[in-house]
Design a protein around this motif. Sequence first.
Motif, PDB file in Angstrom:
ATOM      1  N   GLU A 214      35.979 -18.627  15.288  1.00  0.00           N
ATOM      2  CA  GLU A 214      36.479 -18.608  13.634  1.00  0.00           C
ATOM      3  C   GLU A 214      37.155 -16.844  13.743  1.00  0.00           C
ATOM      4  N   PHE A 215      38.472 -17.200  13.094  1.00  0.00           N
ATOM      5  CA  PHE A 215      38.532 -15.957  13.076  1.00  0.00           C
ATOM      6  C   PHE A 215      37.796 -15.284  11.831  1.00  0.00           C
ATOM      7  N   PRO A 216      37.888 -13.622  12.249  1.00  0.00           N
ATOM      8  CA  PRO A 216      36.658 -12.886  11.160  1.00  0.00           C
ATOM      9  C   PRO A 216      37.567 -13.034   9.536  1.00  0.00           C
ATOM     10  N   ALA A 217      36.283 -13.227   8.838  1.00  0.00           N
ATOM     11  CA  ALA A 217      36.863 -12.752   7.842  1.00  0.00           C
ATOM     12  C   ALA A 217      37.834 -11.258   6.916  1.00  0.00           C
ATOM     13  N   LYS A 218      36.678 -10.614   7.626  1.00  0.00           N
ATOM     14  CA  LYS A 218      38.197  -9.506   7.745  1.00  0.00           C
ATOM     15  C   LYS A 218      39.262  -9.586   8.405  1.00  0.00           C
ATOM     16  N   ALA A 219      40.349  -8.863   7.910  1.00  0.00           N
ATOM     17  CA  ALA A 219      41.985  -8.835   8.035  1.00  0.00           C
ATOM     18  C   ALA A 219      42.018  -8.491   9.492  1.00  0.00           C
ATOM     19  N   TRP A 220      41.505  -7.653   9.773  1.00  0.00           N
ATOM     20  CA  TRP A 220      42.116  -7.142  11.414  1.00  0.00           C
ATOM     21  C   TRP A 220      40.751  -6.633  11.890  1.00  0.00           C
ATOM     22  N   ILE A 221      41.278  -6.530  13.430  1.00  0.00           N
ATOM     23  CA  ILE A 221      40.375  -6.665  14.575  1.00  0.00           C
ATOM     24  C   ILE A 221      40.498  -5.126  15.570  1.00  0.00           C
ATOM     25  N   ARG A 222      40.011  -4.312  15.492  1.00  0.00           N
ATOM     26  CA  ARG A 222      39.936  -3.155  16.012  1.00  0.00           C
ATOM     27  C   ARG A 222      38.775  -3.466  17.728  1.00  0.00           C
ATOM     28  N   ARG A 223      38.900  -2.813  18.465  1.00  0.00           N
ATOM     29  CA  ARG A 223      38.929  -2.246  19.365  1.00  0.00           C
ATOM     30  C   ARG A 223      38.075  -0.397  19.451  1.00  0.00           C
ATOM     31  N   ARG A 224      36.588  -0.963  19.467  1.00  0.00           N
ATOM     32  CA  ARG A 224      35.297   0.627  19.281  1.00  0.00           C
ATOM     33  C   ARG A 224      36.529   1.617  19.883  1.00  0.00           C
ATOM     34  N   ASN A 225      36.974   1.208  21.430  1.00  0.00           N
ATOM     35  CA  ASN A 225      37.517   2.652  21.877  1.00  0.00           C
ATOM     36  C   ASN A 225      39.124   2.977  22.391  1.00  0.00           C
ATOM     37  N   ASP A 226      39.445   2.545  20.791  1.00  0.00           N
ATOM     38  CA  ASP A 226      40.663   3.096  21.088  1.00  0.00           C
ATOM     39  C   ASP A 226      41.638   2.250  21.841  1.00  0.00           C
ATOM     40  N   ASN A 227      41.101   1.504  23.120  1.00  0.00           N
ATOM     41  CA  ASN A 227      42.194   1.098  23.876  1.00  0.00           C
ATOM     42  C   ASN A 227      42.626  -0.207  23.762  1.00  0.00           C
ATOM     43  N   PRO A 228      44.111   0.080  23.695  1.00  0.00           N
ATOM     44  CA  PRO A 228      44.645  -1.828  23.290  1.00  0.00           C
ATOM     45  C   PRO A 228      44.473  -2.593  24.327  1.00  0.00           C
ATOM     46  N   THR A 229      44.073  -2.362  25.961  1.00  0.00           N
ATOM     47  CA  THR A 229      43.948  -3.315  26.760  1.00  0.00           C
ATOM     48  C   THR A 229      42.278  -3.869  26.819  1.00  0.00           C
ATOM     49  N   ASP A 230      41.644  -2.999  25.919  1.00  0.00           N
ATOM     50  CA  ASP A 230      40.152  -3.377  26.047  1.00  0.00           C
ATOM     51  C   ASP A 230      39.680  -4.473  25.370  1.00  0.00           C
ATOM     52  N   ASP A 231      39.649  -5.865  25.409  1.00  0.00           N
ATOM     53  CA  ASP A 231      39.619  -6.424  24.986  1.00  0.00           C
ATOM     54  C   ASP A 231      38.611  -7.259  24.894  1.00  0.00           C
ATOM     55  N   ARG A 232      36.779  -6.461  25.345  1.00  0.00           N
ATOM     56  CA  ARG A 232      35.482  -6.932  26.437  1.00  0.00           C
ATOM     57  C   ARG A 232      35.277  -7.827  24.603  1.00  0.00           C
ATOM     58  N   ILE A 233      34.187  -8.614  24.331  1.00  0.00           N
ATOM     59  CA  ILE A 233      34.243  -9.269  22.957  1.00  0.00           C
ATOM     60  C   ILE A 233      33.215  -8.002  22.586  1.00  0.00           C
ATOM     61  N   GLU A 234      32.303  -7.361  22.805  1.00  0.00           N
ATOM     62  CA  GLU A 234      31.412  -5.781  23.081  1.00  0.00           C
ATOM     63  C   GLU A 234      32.280  -5.148  21.807  1.00  0.00           C
TER      64      GLU A 234
END
Length: 193
Positions: free
Chosen positions: A69-89
Amino acid sequence: MNKNLDPALVRALFDYKDGVLYWKAPAPKRTQAGAVAGCLHKQSGAWHINYMGSKYLRSRLVWLWHHGEFPAKAWIRRRNDNPTDDRIENLHARTSLENTLDLGTYRGTVPGVTCAESGFIARLNDQYIGIYQSLDDAEQAFALAYTKRYGTPPPQAKGGVNKSAGCSFNTSPPPPFFIANGISPANIQGAGE
């Protein structure tokens, strides 16, 4: 983004490995099974995937693939702020306010302010406040809009603020549609409503 996208369909369409989605079977035009899904968006630096006439951020599809499911919170951020790093962790869900406050930490400026080609953009959640040639003016505009909306000064960025990070942008005046009706720190009374 279609919030009703079926997680089972996403798992049927894609394989996931290390933050990348691969087509399981030939899907869109000229796409072969096993090919990397999507393309890199030049402006945002993030991966986008087109499917059935709709464009999806790969990070959101990775989230849906893993969590169902999509998160209840509206945004998905990347912890390392690398816009190409979509690893789930590397992905975490954020509210609009958390996302606004994180922008300063991630972008090297201040909460609610991002650096763009034509100046510093002040934004409160999804509301555009204005674009400024000075970081201090943008920071002040954000603080005034935040205080007007929430009744308190904005919290400080996590990990402190790096005002010396710099922002390389074109010093020519921004296009008129970016000026936001002349909003500046001096006349911010209408912002945040």
